[in-house]
Design a protein around this motif. Structure first.
Motif, PDB file in Angstrom:
ATOM      1  N   GLU A 189     -16.309 -39.167   1.055  1.00  0.00           N
ATOM      2  CA  GLU A 189     -15.685 -38.372   2.128  1.00  0.00           C
ATOM      3  C   GLU A 189     -14.876 -37.219   1.541  1.00  0.00           C
ATOM      4  O   GLU A 189     -14.827 -36.125   2.111  1.00  0.00           O
ATOM      5  CB  GLU A 189     -14.776 -39.248   3.008  1.00  0.00           C
ATOM      6  N   PHE A 190     -14.254 -37.468   0.397  1.00  0.00           N
ATOM      7  CA  PHE A 190     -13.475 -36.432  -0.273  1.00  0.00           C
ATOM      8  C   PHE A 190     -14.374 -35.500  -1.087  1.00  0.00           C
ATOM      9  O   PHE A 190     -14.277 -34.273  -0.980  1.00  0.00           O
ATOM     10  CB  PHE A 190     -12.432 -37.084  -1.176  1.00  0.00           C
ATOM     11  N   LEU A 191     -15.261 -36.077  -1.878  1.00  0.00           N
ATOM     12  CA  LEU A 191     -16.075 -35.271  -2.791  1.00  0.00           C
ATOM     13  C   LEU A 191     -16.991 -34.304  -2.051  1.00  0.00           C
ATOM     14  O   LEU A 191     -17.285 -33.210  -2.541  1.00  0.00           O
ATOM     15  CB  LEU A 191     -16.903 -36.183  -3.695  1.00  0.00           C
ATOM     16  N   GLU A 192     -17.446 -34.710  -0.874  1.00  0.00           N
ATOM     17  CA  GLU A 192     -18.374 -33.876  -0.110  1.00  0.00           C
ATOM     18  C   GLU A 192     -17.668 -32.891   0.808  1.00  0.00           C
ATOM     19  O   GLU A 192     -18.313 -32.056   1.444  1.00  0.00           O
ATOM     20  CB  GLU A 192     -19.308 -34.775   0.707  1.00  0.00           C
ATOM     21  N   SER A 193     -16.342 -32.959   0.871  1.00  0.00           N
ATOM     22  CA  SER A 193     -15.593 -32.106   1.797  1.00  0.00           C
ATOM     23  C   SER A 193     -15.438 -30.687   1.250  1.00  0.00           C
ATOM     24  O   SER A 193     -15.090 -30.496   0.084  1.00  0.00           O
ATOM     25  CB  SER A 193     -14.208 -32.705   2.044  1.00  0.00           C
ATOM     26  N   THR A 194     -15.692 -29.698   2.105  1.00  0.00           N
ATOM     27  CA  THR A 194     -15.443 -28.302   1.762  1.00  0.00           C
ATOM     28  C   THR A 194     -14.136 -27.814   2.396  1.00  0.00           C
ATOM     29  O   THR A 194     -13.817 -26.633   2.352  1.00  0.00           O
ATOM     30  CB  THR A 194     -16.598 -27.409   2.244  1.00  0.00           C
ATOM     31  N   HIS A 195     -13.391 -28.756   2.957  1.00  0.00           N
ATOM     32  CA  HIS A 195     -12.126 -28.475   3.643  1.00  0.00           C
ATOM     33  C   HIS A 195     -11.117 -27.878   2.663  1.00  0.00           C
ATOM     34  O   HIS A 195     -11.003 -28.329   1.526  1.00  0.00           O
ATOM     35  CB  HIS A 195     -11.584 -29.800   4.204  1.00  0.00           C
ATOM     36  N   ASN A 196     -10.385 -26.864   3.105  1.00  0.00           N
ATOM     37  CA  ASN A 196      -9.265 -26.363   2.316  1.00  0.00           C
ATOM     38  C   ASN A 196      -8.070 -27.265   2.576  1.00  0.00           C
ATOM     39  O   ASN A 196      -7.487 -27.234   3.659  1.00  0.00           O
ATOM     40  CB  ASN A 196      -8.940 -24.916   2.679  1.00  0.00           C
ATOM     41  N   HIS A 197      -7.719 -28.092   1.603  1.00  0.00           N
ATOM     42  CA  HIS A 197      -6.629 -29.027   1.752  1.00  0.00           C
ATOM     43  C   HIS A 197      -5.296 -28.285   1.657  1.00  0.00           C
ATOM     44  O   HIS A 197      -5.251 -27.098   1.318  1.00  0.00           O
ATOM     45  CB  HIS A 197      -6.723 -30.110   0.670  1.00  0.00           C
ATOM     46  N   GLU A 198      -4.224 -28.987   1.936  1.00  0.00           N
ATOM     47  CA  GLU A 198      -2.899 -28.351   1.840  1.00  0.00           C
ATOM     48  C   GLU A 198      -2.627 -27.849   0.433  1.00  0.00           C
ATOM     49  O   GLU A 198      -1.908 -26.872   0.234  1.00  0.00           O
ATOM     50  CB  GLU A 198      -1.809 -29.363   2.220  1.00  0.00           C
ATOM     51  N   ARG A 199      -3.180 -28.551  -0.553  1.00  0.00           N
ATOM     52  CA  ARG A 199      -3.009 -28.160  -1.946  1.00  0.00           C
ATOM     53  C   ARG A 199      -4.347 -28.268  -2.677  1.00  0.00           C
ATOM     54  O   ARG A 199      -5.273 -28.907  -2.197  1.00  0.00           O
ATOM     55  CB  ARG A 199      -1.967 -29.060  -2.638  1.00  0.00           C
ATOM     56  N   PHE A 200      -4.398 -27.645  -3.844  1.00  0.00           N
ATOM     57  CA  PHE A 200      -5.575 -27.761  -4.708  1.00  0.00           C
ATOM     58  C   PHE A 200      -5.483 -29.118  -5.391  1.00  0.00           C
ATOM     59  O   PHE A 200      -4.474 -29.443  -6.019  1.00  0.00           O
ATOM     60  CB  PHE A 200      -5.573 -26.624  -5.732  1.00  0.00           C
ATOM     61  N   ILE A 201      -6.547 -29.917  -5.297  1.00  0.00           N
ATOM     62  CA  ILE A 201      -6.505 -31.297  -5.753  1.00  0.00           C
ATOM     63  C   ILE A 201      -7.042 -31.414  -7.176  1.00  0.00           C
ATOM     64  O   ILE A 201      -8.145 -30.942  -7.480  1.00  0.00           O
ATOM     65  CB  ILE A 201      -7.320 -32.224  -4.821  1.00  0.00           C
ATOM     66  N   VAL A 202      -6.266 -32.061  -8.038  1.00  0.00           N
ATOM     67  CA  VAL A 202      -6.692 -32.392  -9.405  1.00  0.00           C
ATOM     68  C   VAL A 202      -6.874 -33.902  -9.448  1.00  0.00           C
ATOM     69  O   VAL A 202      -5.940 -34.655  -9.153  1.00  0.00           O
ATOM     70  CB  VAL A 202      -5.658 -31.933 -10.444  1.00  0.00           C
ATOM     71  N   HIS A 203      -8.076 -34.372  -9.818  1.00  0.00           N
ATOM     72  CA  HIS A 203      -8.373 -35.802  -9.710  1.00  0.00           C
ATOM     73  C   HIS A 203      -9.364 -36.238 -10.776  1.00  0.00           C
ATOM     74  O   HIS A 203      -9.946 -35.435 -11.504  1.00  0.00           O
ATOM     75  CB  HIS A 203      -8.933 -36.120  -8.311  1.00  0.00           C
ATOM     76  N   GLY A 204      -9.567 -37.565 -10.834  1.00  0.00           N
ATOM     77  CA  GLY A 204     -10.571 -38.174 -11.689  1.00  0.00           C
ATOM     78  C   GLY A 204     -11.391 -39.141 -10.850  1.00  0.00           C
ATOM     79  O   GLY A 204     -11.891 -38.798  -9.796  1.00  0.00           O
ATOM     80  N   HIS A 205     -11.553 -40.390 -11.354  1.00  0.00           N
ATOM     81  CA  HIS A 205     -12.138 -41.517 -10.626  1.00  0.00           C
ATOM     82  C   HIS A 205     -13.662 -41.531 -10.593  1.00  0.00           C
ATOM     83  O   HIS A 205     -14.285 -42.560 -10.820  1.00  0.00           O
ATOM     84  CB  HIS A 205     -11.586 -41.579  -9.198  1.00  0.00           C
ATOM     85  N   THR A 206     -14.286 -40.396 -10.289  1.00  0.00           N
ATOM     86  CA  THR A 206     -15.745 -40.332 -10.194  1.00  0.00           C
ATOM     87  C   THR A 206     -16.286 -39.589 -11.417  1.00  0.00           C
ATOM     88  O   THR A 206     -16.058 -38.392 -11.562  1.00  0.00           O
ATOM     89  CB  THR A 206     -16.185 -39.619  -8.911  1.00  0.00           C
ATOM     90  N   PRO A 207     -16.987 -40.285 -12.319  1.00  0.00           N
ATOM     91  CA  PRO A 207     -17.415 -39.641 -13.567  1.00  0.00           C
ATOM     92  C   PRO A 207     -18.353 -38.454 -13.327  1.00  0.00           C
ATOM     93  O   PRO A 207     -19.242 -38.505 -12.470  1.00  0.00           O
ATOM     94  CB  PRO A 207     -18.146 -40.771 -14.311  1.00  0.00           C
ATOM     95  N   VAL A 208     -18.107 -37.404 -14.093  1.00  0.00           N
ATOM     96  CA  VAL A 208     -18.957 -36.204 -14.074  1.00  0.00           C
ATOM     97  C   VAL A 208     -19.261 -35.828 -15.531  1.00  0.00           C
ATOM     98  O   VAL A 208     -18.479 -36.125 -16.433  1.00  0.00           O
ATOM     99  CB  VAL A 208     -18.264 -35.031 -13.349  1.00  0.00           C
ATOM    100  N   PRO A 209     -20.423 -35.188 -15.780  1.00  0.00           N
ATOM    101  CA  PRO A 209     -20.784 -34.862 -17.165  1.00  0.00           C
ATOM    102  C   PRO A 209     -19.883 -33.809 -17.792  1.00  0.00           C
ATOM    103  O   PRO A 209     -19.754 -33.744 -19.013  1.00  0.00           O
ATOM    104  CB  PRO A 209     -22.233 -34.370 -17.053  1.00  0.00           C
ATOM    105  N   HIS A 210     -19.271 -32.987 -16.975  1.00  0.00           N
ATOM    106  CA  HIS A 210     -18.323 -31.980 -17.453  1.00  0.00           C
ATOM    107  C   HIS A 210     -17.373 -31.679 -16.294  1.00  0.00           C
ATOM    108  O   HIS A 210     -17.697 -31.985 -15.133  1.00  0.00           O
ATOM    109  CB  HIS A 210     -19.042 -30.705 -17.914  1.00  0.00           C
ATOM    110  N   PRO A 211     -16.184 -31.122 -16.540  1.00  0.00           N
ATOM    111  CA  PRO A 211     -15.233 -30.871 -15.452  1.00  0.00           C
ATOM    112  C   PRO A 211     -15.889 -30.122 -14.295  1.00  0.00           C
ATOM    113  O   PRO A 211     -16.607 -29.142 -14.501  1.00  0.00           O
ATOM    114  CB  PRO A 211     -14.147 -30.034 -16.123  1.00  0.00           C
ATOM    115  N   ASP A 212     -15.669 -30.627 -13.107  1.00  0.00           N
ATOM    116  CA  ASP A 212     -16.315 -30.091 -11.900  1.00  0.00           C
ATOM    117  C   ASP A 212     -15.268 -29.326 -11.092  1.00  0.00           C
ATOM    118  O   ASP A 212     -14.382 -29.923 -10.485  1.00  0.00           O
ATOM    119  CB  ASP A 212     -16.891 -31.256 -11.088  1.00  0.00           C
ATOM    120  N   ILE A 213     -15.378 -27.992 -11.110  1.00  0.00           N
ATOM    121  CA  ILE A 213     -14.405 -27.154 -10.404  1.00  0.00           C
ATOM    122  C   ILE A 213     -15.019 -26.650  -9.105  1.00  0.00           C
ATOM    123  O   ILE A 213     -16.064 -25.998  -9.104  1.00  0.00           O
ATOM    124  CB  ILE A 213     -13.975 -25.943 -11.249  1.00  0.00           C
ATOM    125  N   ARG A 214     -14.366 -26.964  -8.004  1.00  0.00           N
ATOM    126  CA  ARG A 214     -14.743 -26.454  -6.683  1.00  0.00           C
ATOM    127  C   ARG A 214     -13.615 -25.557  -6.177  1.00  0.00           C
ATOM    128  O   ARG A 214     -12.573 -25.434  -6.806  1.00  0.00           O
ATOM    129  CB  ARG A 214     -14.973 -27.617  -5.712  1.00  0.00           C
TER     130      ARG A 214
END
Length: 243
Positions: A189-214
C-alpha cells in the motif's frame, strides 16, 4: 579509504540549515558492514565539518546475518556517544515479543531468529528442547545494556521535511495518526503509492538491489545480510549523497 565523486541526487525536501543527516539501512546481523559504515560516517564528518549531524538507523539490526549481538553492542555505543536515533524494525518487534512470550518463537524462527539466538550463544541442544527452554536461556543471556537499548528504540523520527520510518506509512493518514504496525510492517500500500505525503519518507524493510528513489520516498534496504552492501545516505539541504 576516501571516495571521490560519490553519486548524489536532489529531492523536493530539505533538511534543517547547517544539519547533515546520516541514514543507514537494514543491518541484519552484519556487524562487519556496520563497523565499516560507522567509520565512513566518522571520516565524512571529520572531512566535511558541519554544525549539526544526526545519525538514524532504520531498524532490522538482528536476524539472518551472523552477528546480531555485536550489532546491538555497536549501536548502543552510537546511541550514547553520538545520540544516534535507532528505529524499531519488525524484526526487533518480533524479538521483543519472544522476550515476553515463548510462543512467538514460531513466528521469529522463519525470520532468522535462530541466527540471533546463536549470536547470544544459544543453540538447540537436542530435538527435545522447547520454545520455553530457549526463552529461559535467552532471558538469562540477554544483557541489561541490550534491554536498555531496546527501550530506546523509536517508531518514527522527523527532521526537516524528512520522515524516517522502518517500513513506510499508510497513505492518506496524518503522520501523527499512523498505526505503529504500519510503520514497521507495511509494504504494497505504501510502496505503490504515488501520494505526496506530508514529508519525504526515508525507509528500509523491503529489499531492493540498489537504493530506490521516488518523488515521495527513498528505500535504502539493499539486503546487506545477503549482498554485502549496507547503504548509508547523507542528507544535506535537498541533496542525498550516497556514502
Amino acid at each position: 579509504m576516501h571516495r571521490s565523486a560519490a553519486p548524489s541526487r536532489s529531492v523536493n525536501a530539505s533538511a534543517p540549515a547547517d544539519t547533515r543527516i546520516y541514514a543507514v539501512g537494514d543491518v541484519h546481523g552484519r556487524a562487519d558492514l556496520l563497523s565499516e559504515i560507522t567509520a565512513r560516517i566518522d571520516d565524512d564528518i571529520q572531512r566535511r565539518p558541519i554544525a549539526r549531524t544526526v545519525e538514524v538507523y532504520l531498524g532490522d539490526y538482528i536476524d539472518r546475518g551472523p552477528h546480531s549481538r555485536t550489532v546491538i553492542d555497536l549501536l548502543a555505543v552510537r546511541l550514547v556517544a553520538n545520540r544516534a536515533v535507532c528505529l524499531r524494525g519488525n524484526h526487533e518487534a518480533v524479538m521483543e515479543g519472544f522476550l515476553q512470550d515463548p510462543a512467538i518463537l514460531q513466528y521469529w524462527q522463519p525470520l532468522g531468529g535462530m541466527q540471533t539466538l546463536a549470536s547470544y550463544g544459544i543453540e538447540l541442544r537436542d530435538e527435545t528442547e522447547t520454545a520455553l527452554d530457549l526463552h529461559r536461556r535467552f532471558l538469562d543471556a540477554f544483557p541489561r545494556a541490550h534491554e536498555l537499548f531496546m527501550q530506546c528504540l523509536c517508531n518514527q523520527f522527523s527532521c526537516g521535511d524528512f520522515l524516517f520510518v522502518h517500513a513506510g506509512i499508510r497513505p492518506g493518514i496524518p503522520i501523527d495518526q499512523q498505526d505503529v504496525n504500519d510503520l514497521i510492517w507495511i509494504r504494497n500500500e505504501f510502496l505503490e503509492s504515488t501520494h505526496n505525503h506530508e514529508r519525504f519518507i526515508v525507509h528500509g524493510h523491503t529489499p531492493v538491489p540498489h537504493p530506490d528513489i521516488r518523488h515521495n520516498r527513498i528505500n535504502i534496504d539493499t539486503c546487506a545480510w545477503r549482498t554485502g552492501t549496507l547503504t548509508c545516505i547523507a542528507i544535506e539541504g535537498s541533496t542525498i549523497l550516497f556514502l
